[in-house]
Design an enzyme around this catalytic site. Structure first.
Site, PDB file in Angstrom:
ATOM      1  N   ASP A  30       7.583   2.422  -2.106  1.00 29.98           N
ATOM      2  CA  ASP A  30       7.802   3.452  -1.283  1.00 29.98           C
ATOM      3  C   ASP A  30       9.353   3.396  -0.706  1.00 29.98           C
ATOM      4  OD1 ASP A  30       7.378   1.331   0.259  1.00 29.98           O
ATOM      5  OD2 ASP A  30       6.054   2.285   1.798  1.00 29.98           O
TER       6      ASP A  30
ATOM      7  N   ASP B  27      14.235  -1.526   1.468  1.00 28.29           N
ATOM      8  CA  ASP B  27      15.226  -1.580   2.711  1.00 28.29           C
ATOM      9  C   ASP B  27      16.151  -2.922   2.762  1.00 28.29           C
ATOM     10  OD1 ASP B  27      16.052  -1.364   5.468  1.00 28.29           O
ATOM     11  OD2 ASP B  27      13.885  -1.560   6.350  1.00 28.29           O
TER      12      ASP B  27
ATOM     13  N   ASP C 175       4.280   3.251   6.592  1.00 34.40           N
ATOM     14  CA  ASP C 175       3.354   3.268   7.685  1.00 34.40           C
ATOM     15  C   ASP C 175       4.183   2.322   8.824  1.00 34.40           C
ATOM     16  OD1 ASP C 175       1.711   0.156   7.732  1.00 34.40           O
ATOM     17  OD2 ASP C 175       3.132   0.387   6.333  1.00 34.40           O
TER      18      ASP C 175
ATOM     19  N   PHE D 234      13.494   3.928  11.374  1.00 38.01           N
ATOM     20  CA  PHE D 234      12.314   3.355  10.774  1.00 38.01           C
ATOM     21  C   PHE D 234      11.374   4.826  10.627  1.00 38.01           C
ATOM     22  CE2 PHE D 234       7.881   1.722  10.830  1.00 38.01           C
ATOM     23  CZ  PHE D 234       7.856   0.680  10.166  1.00 38.01           C
TER      24      PHE D 234
ATOM     25  N   LYS E 187       0.831  -1.035   0.027  1.00 34.40           N
ATOM     26  CA  LYS E 187       0.029   0.016  -0.058  1.00 34.40           C
ATOM     27  C   LYS E 187       1.029   1.384   0.007  1.00 34.40           C
ATOM     28  CE  LYS E 187      -3.767  -2.315   2.655  1.00 34.40           C
ATOM     29  NZ  LYS E 187      -4.362  -2.306   4.112  1.00 34.40           N
ATOM     30  N   GLY E 188       2.166   1.172   0.462  1.00 31.17           N
ATOM     31  CA  GLY E 188       3.102   2.221   0.700  1.00 31.17           C
ATOM     32  C   GLY E 188       3.214   3.298  -0.490  1.00 31.17           C
TER      33      GLY E 188
ATOM     34  N   ARG F 143       0.511   6.870   7.309  1.00 34.52           N
ATOM     35  CA  ARG F 143       0.443   7.115   5.969  1.00 34.52           C
ATOM     36  C   ARG F 143       0.429   8.295   5.418  1.00 34.52           C
ATOM     37  NH1 ARG F 143       1.378   1.768   3.602  1.00 34.52           N
ATOM     38  NH2 ARG F 143       0.366   0.233   4.563  1.00 34.52           N
TER      39      ARG F 143
END
Length: 173
Positions: free
Chosen positions: A98, A101, A157, A150, A40-41, A163
């Site tokens: 998004d 990482d 999120d 983070f 969703k990011g 978000r």
């Protein structure tokens, strides 16, 4: 209550999107581009990026993968929750994420998309974060690199929250 430390301001996000949109537009000029947003990011980033592109032929689709759940570290168990609907065979694909990482999710998604036999696959990320990188993943276009922390906001999120924040923050619990 978590503490939010600003990392990337709204104006800086927009400047970086304009910069990478120009590079993407130049690289794909005269070609059809299939943009695949990772839910969703990436939805906010993808929407803003698409509006800045100077290309005639763009198709948009989404897929969804999950590895975090309600934690601040990846579970390393990558689950594909939604697959693409558009045919990418012989097409140029740009995966829009998004944040990259550990690289585990992106590597899994690229492996999955390659089975659909696209002409090319490149990666565009709002944030290229190499602190916990476990798999070599080449991010072709990135708005920024962040070394640690983070991050939440602008689509990112924590347990489905934050978000909606207009900037990117380091969240301290």
């Amino acid at each position: 209550m978590p503490e939010f430390i600003p990392v990337i301001k709204k104006d800086d996000i927009q400047r970086q999107i304009t910069r990478i949109a120009a590079a993407i537009s130049a690289d794909y000029q005269g070609r059809e581009l299939i943009m695949i947003g990772v839910l969703k990011g990436a939805f906010l980033f993808l929407a803003d990026l698409v509006r800045e592109l100077k290309l005639e032929k763009i198709k948009i689709d989404f897929l969804q993968a999950s590895s975090y759940g309600a934690d601040t570290v990846s579970s390393e168990n990558i689950v594909l929750k939604k697959d693409i609907d558009v045919d990418i065979r012989g097409k140029d694909v740009l995966v829009v994420e998004d944040i990259v990482d550990t690289g585990l999710t992106m590597a899994r998604l690229i492996e999955h998309l390659k089975r659909h036999d696209p002409n090319s696959i490149r990666i565009c990320a709002m944030i290229d974060k190499r602190e916990r990188r476990k798999v070599a993943v080449n991010v072709d276009y990135a708005c920024g690199c962040v070394e640690e922390g983070f991050l939440v906001g602008y689509g990112l999120d924590y347990a489905e929250n934050y978000r909606n924040l207009p900037e990117i923050y380091h969240m301290k619990l």
